[in-house]
Design a protein around this motif. Sequence first.
Motif, PDB file in Angstrom:
ATOM      1  N   LEU A 275     -11.376  22.042  -9.856  1.00 27.93           N
ATOM      2  CA  LEU A 275     -11.372  20.829  -9.133  1.00 27.93           C
ATOM      3  C   LEU A 275     -11.198  19.690 -10.451  1.00 27.93           C
ATOM      4  O   LEU A 275     -10.154  18.885 -10.328  1.00 27.93           O
ATOM      5  N   ILE A 276     -12.077  19.751 -11.244  1.00 28.30           N
ATOM      6  CA  ILE A 276     -11.850  18.711 -12.390  1.00 28.30           C
ATOM      7  C   ILE A 276     -10.817  18.942 -13.039  1.00 28.30           C
ATOM      8  O   ILE A 276     -10.242  17.756 -13.559  1.00 28.30           O
ATOM      9  N   GLY A 277      -9.991  19.909 -13.410  1.00 26.25           N
ATOM     10  CA  GLY A 277      -8.939  20.227 -14.219  1.00 26.25           C
ATOM     11  C   GLY A 277      -7.968  19.471 -13.262  1.00 26.25           C
ATOM     12  O   GLY A 277      -7.044  18.687 -13.979  1.00 26.25           O
ATOM     13  N   HIS A 278      -7.749  19.390 -12.172  1.00 25.90           N
ATOM     14  CA  HIS A 278      -6.797  18.791 -11.331  1.00 25.90           C
ATOM     15  C   HIS A 278      -6.874  17.409 -11.231  1.00 25.90           C
ATOM     16  O   HIS A 278      -5.873  16.711 -11.669  1.00 25.90           O
ATOM     17  N   LEU A 279      -8.323  16.722 -11.129  1.00 25.60           N
ATOM     18  CA  LEU A 279      -8.502  15.516 -11.070  1.00 25.60           C
ATOM     19  C   LEU A 279      -8.222  14.811 -12.547  1.00 25.60           C
ATOM     20  O   LEU A 279      -7.524  13.603 -12.632  1.00 25.60           O
ATOM     21  N   GLU A 280      -8.502  15.559 -13.606  1.00 26.99           N
ATOM     22  CA  GLU A 280      -8.209  15.204 -15.024  1.00 26.99           C
ATOM     23  C   GLU A 280      -6.445  14.842 -15.316  1.00 26.99           C
ATOM     24  O   GLU A 280      -6.194  14.126 -16.070  1.00 26.99           O
ATOM     25  N   ALA A 281      -5.849  15.978 -14.532  1.00 23.09           N
ATOM     26  CA  ALA A 281      -4.527  15.895 -14.821  1.00 23.09           C
ATOM     27  C   ALA A 281      -3.930  14.651 -13.979  1.00 23.09           C
ATOM     28  O   ALA A 281      -2.933  13.992 -14.654  1.00 23.09           O
ATOM     29  N   LEU A 282      -4.544  14.090 -12.931  1.00 24.84           N
ATOM     30  CA  LEU A 282      -3.914  13.063 -12.397  1.00 24.84           C
ATOM     31  C   LEU A 282      -4.309  11.765 -13.285  1.00 24.84           C
ATOM     32  O   LEU A 282      -3.537  10.854 -13.229  1.00 24.84           O
ATOM     33  N   ALA A 283      -5.531  11.802 -13.807  1.00 25.10           N
ATOM     34  CA  ALA A 283      -6.114  10.636 -14.637  1.00 25.10           C
ATOM     35  C   ALA A 283      -5.405  10.623 -15.793  1.00 25.10           C
ATOM     36  O   ALA A 283      -4.794   9.418 -16.246  1.00 25.10           O
ATOM     37  N   ASP A 284      -4.892  11.625 -16.416  1.00 25.60           N
ATOM     38  CA  ASP A 284      -3.975  11.570 -17.589  1.00 25.60           C
ATOM     39  C   ASP A 284      -2.543  11.213 -17.456  1.00 25.60           C
ATOM     40  O   ASP A 284      -2.090  10.312 -18.379  1.00 25.60           O
ATOM     41  N   LEU A 285      -2.082  11.358 -16.281  1.00 23.85           N
ATOM     42  CA  LEU A 285      -0.807  10.768 -15.973  1.00 23.85           C
ATOM     43  C   LEU A 285      -0.814   9.149 -15.967  1.00 23.85           C
ATOM     44  O   LEU A 285       0.272   8.654 -16.058  1.00 23.85           O
ATOM     45  N   GLY A 286      -1.968   8.731 -15.777  1.00 25.99           N
ATOM     46  CA  GLY A 286      -1.974   6.977 -15.595  1.00 25.99           C
ATOM     47  C   GLY A 286      -1.363   6.534 -14.118  1.00 25.99           C
ATOM     48  O   GLY A 286      -1.226   5.306 -14.142  1.00 25.99           O
ATOM     49  N   ILE A 287      -1.259   7.505 -13.226  1.00 25.96           N
ATOM     50  CA  ILE A 287      -0.778   7.026 -11.866  1.00 25.96           C
ATOM     51  C   ILE A 287      -1.513   6.010 -11.091  1.00 25.96           C
ATOM     52  O   ILE A 287      -1.043   5.235 -10.416  1.00 25.96           O
ATOM     53  N   PHE A 288      -2.963   5.928 -11.521  1.00 22.84           N
ATOM     54  CA  PHE A 288      -3.834   5.018 -10.880  1.00 22.84           C
ATOM     55  C   PHE A 288      -4.046   3.731 -11.665  1.00 22.84           C
ATOM     56  O   PHE A 288      -5.325   3.187 -11.375  1.00 22.84           O
ATOM     57  N   SER A 289      -3.594   3.683 -12.740  1.00 19.57           N
ATOM     58  CA  SER A 289      -3.912   2.746 -13.705  1.00 19.57           C
ATOM     59  C   SER A 289      -2.669   1.598 -13.455  1.00 19.57           C
ATOM     60  O   SER A 289      -1.656   1.692 -13.105  1.00 19.57           O
ATOM     61  N   GLY A 290      -3.124   0.354 -13.909  1.00 20.02           N
ATOM     62  CA  GLY A 290      -2.303  -0.719 -13.707  1.00 20.02           C
ATOM     63  C   GLY A 290      -2.179  -1.236 -12.255  1.00 20.02           C
ATOM     64  O   GLY A 290      -2.977  -0.892 -11.398  1.00 20.02           O
ATOM     65  N   LYS A 291      -1.409  -2.185 -12.061  1.00 17.26           N
ATOM     66  CA  LYS A 291      -1.206  -3.072 -10.674  1.00 17.26           C
ATOM     67  C   LYS A 291      -0.361  -1.957  -9.813  1.00 17.26           C
ATOM     68  O   LYS A 291       0.559  -1.370 -10.146  1.00 17.26           O
ATOM     69  N   PRO A 292      -0.967  -1.777  -8.546  1.00 18.45           N
ATOM     70  CA  PRO A 292      -0.537  -0.855  -7.495  1.00 18.45           C
ATOM     71  C   PRO A 292       0.952  -1.275  -7.179  1.00 18.45           C
ATOM     72  O   PRO A 292       1.060  -2.541  -6.966  1.00 18.45           O
ATOM     73  N   THR A 293       1.952  -0.356  -6.984  1.00 18.62           N
ATOM     74  CA  THR A 293       3.178  -0.944  -6.272  1.00 18.62           C
ATOM     75  C   THR A 293       3.136  -1.016  -4.998  1.00 18.62           C
ATOM     76  O   THR A 293       2.583  -0.213  -4.098  1.00 18.62           O
TER      77      THR A 293
END
Length: 511
Positions: A275-293
């Motif tokens: 599970l942590i591997g999948h969550l880290e992959a999402l975090a590394d992509l940066g898709i949840f950082s910055g202002k939401p679209t």
Amino acid sequence: MGETTPFEFKFLMAGEAPRGSYVKVKEGSKDWMVAQVMEVTRSNVAYSLSAIDEENPGAKERVLGLARVIGVASGGRLEMAAAPPRPGDPVFRADDHLIEMALGLSKGNLYIGLLEGHDLKVKLDADALVQKHCSILAKTGSGKSYTAAVVLEELLEKGVALLIIDPHGEYASMKQKNSKGEFARFDVSPRGYDVTVYSPASSAAAPHADRPLRFNGRNLTAREISAMLPEDVTNSQRGVLYEAIKVLEAEGGDYGLEEIIAQAEKDSSKAKWGLIGHLEALADLGIFSGKPTGLGDLLQRGRASIIDMTGVPPDLQGMIVAKLLSDLFEARKRGRVNPGMVVVEEAHNYIPERGSGRAASTPVIRTIAAEGRKFGLGLLVISQRPARVDKNVISQCNTQIILRVTNPNDLRALSKGIEGMSSELEEEIKRLPPGTAMLVGGEIEHPVTVKVRPRKSRHGGVSTPIVGDGRADRGGKAAPPQPKGPDKRQDSGKAERKEPAGGLLRKILGK
């Protein structure tokens, strides 16, 4: 001549009636029976193997046609033929008005191209295509993406809002005018369209994008995160996720992915590491950082929002599509965004058939295919491998645009997923030349073959030449790069993850 039935008849040709053309025979006193020429044979008894006539080698040649009956045009409607035509009755070429009425070509407003062998415009009904979904299926190199762009151009001109999932960045070229094509013959004029390119990747990985695609990553529920995880995530791993978020919610704090990962690490179960591997992959992509679209920005009438997946690892693309379409569908059900159409290119990667792979995006796309019509969200799926696309989704598509397909598995898949697919139709599909499509279903009364019109916007899916004159290697002028606009992006995306070898190989084969 010979034996006739209400379904087909043979006739002797005095003039030319090529295969695929349309003919008519008088049915009764006033109505016309309309038929399509399916086969043409030529014979001459002087050159028969069984009886060579030496005294008359120039015996009259005979050309026979086999015509399949479409129906009887009566009172402006097409009805099923009840009686066969009489042997000896004259057969004429069908006039344009009769063909249009018999095939239902005059009902639509989306101009796709010209009827094969005729200068008749073939039009589809925009509302029916969007509301009842559509699929475009073909083998590589048959004009699949080109035809898809023609359909998208017509939808944009009708004010339809489009969201395009674009794995290879092919559709950004719709901003620019086309410069090549038989525009006069097909009665079209080049133009560009209002297109905005979004990228989930970092600005370094996708500098060509107009804006970043970002989600709100604060206080995500276990259900929201679970929907983004691949289907092969185990129940034990999902249990770790639910337990971690339950603890964070009980603490009443503001949490994101980093806090969820930290809490999951405290779990005693060994299942936590997957599970942590999948969550880290999402975090590394940066898709949840910055202002939401803003979701409302993605569906604007007469505009196309392209989600360019270039630079995003294949194993994460399904997660992103799952989150995006889930949020969009929920917003549409509540009337918070405009109605529109979701376009899924390379659909076999996002809705694979059982046994062909797994993707986190499969459940939500199935839901849109089944329920989208009720809420004003249409679906257009495009694939070069029909056998690998979820049959539940294909069967929900009322309009099928099929270009050349030769793979036996793909042809069998078409037969299973499309109503009325006959062996004769399969043979037609195998012989279609590039740029020619067969339209099945929708408001078209009978499968028709269409020469697809030229694109009005520039085609961005041209294959890169590998064997050439080597000018680029000798310092000559190479192919121009894709135009880049000013970098308007503001994000803090992290470094791109390395792509698994299998995913990279699939991506190369797909391109």
